[in-house]
Design a protein around this motif. Structure first.
Motif, PDB file in Angstrom:
ATOM      1  N   MET A  20       0.678  -1.348   0.511  1.00 27.44           N
ATOM      2  CA  MET A  20      -0.299   0.067  -0.167  1.00 27.44           C
ATOM      3  C   MET A  20       1.124   1.368  -0.053  1.00 27.44           C
ATOM      4  O   MET A  20       0.371   1.948  -0.411  1.00 27.44           O
ATOM      5  N   VAL A  21       1.828   1.695   1.439  1.00 23.08           N
ATOM      6  CA  VAL A  21       2.952   2.471   1.058  1.00 23.08           C
ATOM      7  C   VAL A  21       3.209   2.723  -0.811  1.00 23.08           C
ATOM      8  O   VAL A  21       4.200   3.862  -1.129  1.00 23.08           O
ATOM      9  N   SER A  22       4.521   1.689  -0.903  1.00 15.66           N
ATOM     10  CA  SER A  22       4.496   1.280  -2.083  1.00 15.66           C
ATOM     11  C   SER A  22       4.142   1.594  -3.224  1.00 15.66           C
ATOM     12  O   SER A  22       4.147   3.243  -4.277  1.00 15.66           O
ATOM     13  N   VAL A  35       9.396   2.796  -8.005  1.00 16.35           N
ATOM     14  CA  VAL A  35       9.537   2.152  -6.208  1.00 16.35           C
ATOM     15  C   VAL A  35       9.466   1.390  -6.530  1.00 16.35           C
ATOM     16  O   VAL A  35       8.598   0.056  -7.067  1.00 16.35           O
ATOM     17  N   LYS A  36      10.415   0.284  -5.173  1.00 15.60           N
ATOM     18  CA  LYS A  36      10.708  -1.450  -5.167  1.00 15.60           C
ATOM     19  C   LYS A  36      11.073  -1.546  -3.902  1.00 15.60           C
ATOM     20  O   LYS A  36      10.936  -1.090  -3.130  1.00 15.60           O
ATOM     21  N   LEU A  37       9.868  -3.100  -3.668  1.00 13.79           N
ATOM     22  CA  LEU A  37       9.900  -3.754  -2.202  1.00 13.79           C
ATOM     23  C   LEU A  37      11.336  -4.644  -1.939  1.00 13.79           C
ATOM     24  O   LEU A  37      11.473  -5.618  -2.630  1.00 13.79           O
ATOM     25  N   GLN A  38      11.857  -4.597  -1.168  1.00 16.77           N
ATOM     26  CA  GLN A  38      12.781  -5.408  -0.260  1.00 16.77           C
ATOM     27  C   GLN A  38      12.431  -6.485   0.725  1.00 16.77           C
ATOM     28  O   GLN A  38      12.572  -5.317   1.851  1.00 16.77           O
ATOM     29  N   LEU A  51      12.204  -0.312   1.000  1.00 17.72           N
ATOM     30  CA  LEU A  51      11.314   0.473   0.627  1.00 17.72           C
ATOM     31  C   LEU A  51      12.710   1.073  -0.290  1.00 17.72           C
ATOM     32  O   LEU A  51      13.503   1.501   0.410  1.00 17.72           O
ATOM     33  N   VAL A  52      12.961   0.741  -1.742  1.00 18.34           N
ATOM     34  CA  VAL A  52      13.854   1.353  -2.587  1.00 18.34           C
ATOM     35  C   VAL A  52      13.322   2.535  -3.475  1.00 18.34           C
ATOM     36  O   VAL A  52      12.511   1.907  -3.912  1.00 18.34           O
ATOM     37  N   ILE A  53      14.133   3.471  -3.183  1.00 22.03           N
ATOM     38  CA  ILE A  53      12.966   4.434  -4.581  1.00 22.03           C
ATOM     39  C   ILE A  53      14.085   4.754  -6.092  1.00 22.03           C
ATOM     40  O   ILE A  53      15.600   5.098  -5.393  1.00 22.03           O
ATOM     41  N   PRO A  62      18.952   5.026  -0.251  1.00 17.05           N
ATOM     42  CA  PRO A  62      18.995   4.536   1.176  1.00 17.05           C
ATOM     43  C   PRO A  62      17.428   3.524   0.610  1.00 17.05           C
ATOM     44  O   PRO A  62      16.582   3.542   0.544  1.00 17.05           O
ATOM     45  N   THR A  63      17.672   2.704   1.605  1.00 12.93           N
ATOM     46  CA  THR A  63      16.775   1.593   1.595  1.00 12.93           C
ATOM     47  C   THR A  63      15.760   2.286   3.001  1.00 12.93           C
ATOM     48  O   THR A  63      16.241   2.310   4.301  1.00 12.93           O
TER      49      THR A  63
END
Length: 318
Positions: A20-22, A35-38, A51-53, A62-63
């Motif tokens: 949802m935040v991503s 925008v990626k999630l890891q 979250l990485v932009i 930054p993560t």
């Protein structure tokens, strides 16, 4: 309305929240950013959602860990405020430039920064399958590269088996280098317990004399010393620095009990001050379960340093 949102957040798992935040961050930034999630595995098998932009101009970003933001959302903080805070962190922590990571392929360029740290073996069993390590009691010694960069500041890169293969080096070589480098880059220091208790006081209380007379008497009655490094990051590793425990035991004139406070420091207590080892072990386990963050736990066991044999062992407290 706020109560309904809070109930929804309480029931939301971290993955759903992260997605949802991503989506919200991506909508805010538009198509110029990706925008990626890891899922990031931290110490002791703790998994955090990061979250990485990414932008086309930068090869670094930054993560931003989202787990604490879920707690804020559950407490009633609006999603818009969370997204604003995430973007604020992203913009303030974004490195000023790019960095060429090709240097990491050349062993001669990284060997002076190879260091070690100790972690709990059982809690990190999944990670240890992927990284070089040496077992030590119920712990494992693993390796990392310590860097200092104008772009990135200071930090560390965990060394994996794939790095060893790329460098064509052995675990024994890493250990030899780490024994030389770690104490140089992360010097050890030891403190009296009462000094750390005073240091932890609010600034105003330090200015007005620190501990009260009763508190001073109580602190001085605690026969513990705290061993850590000057950075106070993974300072429990100082227990394996060659000669350190022996020097402190010789200074005390007796053997030492070692309480693993966290991965960041250990507590040392003279043998003559200990009447009940079972009580100490129970205290270690209680503190670990109630006071120490899961990723910062070192061990539930009590250790003992024998200065004649120059050896650390686990105490059997049955």
């Amino acid at each position: 309305m706020r109560k309904s949102m809070t109930n929804e957040a309480v029931c939301m798992d971290i993955r759903s929240f992260a997605e949802m935040v991503s989506r919200a961050v991506s909508e805010e930034l538009g198509e110029s950013c990706q925008v990626k999630l890891q899922e990031i595995m931290k110490n002791n098998g703790v998994i955090l959602q990061g979250l990485v932009i990414l932008t086309g101009k930068k090869n670094l970003s930054p993560t931003i860990y989202l787990n604490s933001f879920l707690e804020a959302y559950a407490a009633g903080i609006p999603l818009t405020a969370i997204v604003s805070k995430i973007l604020e962190i992203y913009r303030s922590d974004m490195p000023a430039g790019n960095i060429d990571m090709n240097f990491f392929r050349e062993f001669d360029r990284v060997r002076s920064g190879i260091c070690y740290r100790v972690v709990n073996r059982k809690r990190n069993r999944v990670l240890l399958e992927r990284i070089p390590h040496i077992d030590f009691l119920d712990l494992s010694i693993c390796f990392f590269y310590a860097y200092q960069s104008d772009v990135l500041g200071s930090g560390s890169i965990l060394i994996y088996n794939s790095h060893m293969e790329m460098w064509n080096c052995s675990t024994e070589t890493l250990m030899q280098l780490a024994q030389d480098n770690t104490e140089r880059l992360y010097p050890w220091e030891v403190h009296r317990m009462e000094d750390l208790l005073s240091e932890a006081l609010p600034w105003e209380e330090q200015e007005t004399g620190g501990l009260s007379s009763g508190e001073e008497d109580e602190a001085e009655g605690v026969p513990m010393r705290v061993l850590c490094n000057t950075q106070r990051i993974y300072g429990a590793t100082c227990m394996i620095y060659p000669g350190v425990l022996h020097a402190l035991a010789e200074e005390a004139g007796e053997n030492l009990y070692i309480l693993p406070s966290s991965v960041h420091e250990i507590l040392l207590m003279p043998e003559s001050e200990v009447d009940d080892t079972k009580y100490l072990q129970d205290m270690i386990r209680e503190v670990n379960s109630t006071q120490v963050e899961p990723e910062e736990i070192l061990s539930d066991n009590l250790y003992y340093y024998n200065r004649l044999e120059k050896r650390v062992e686990i105490v059997d407290c049955k």
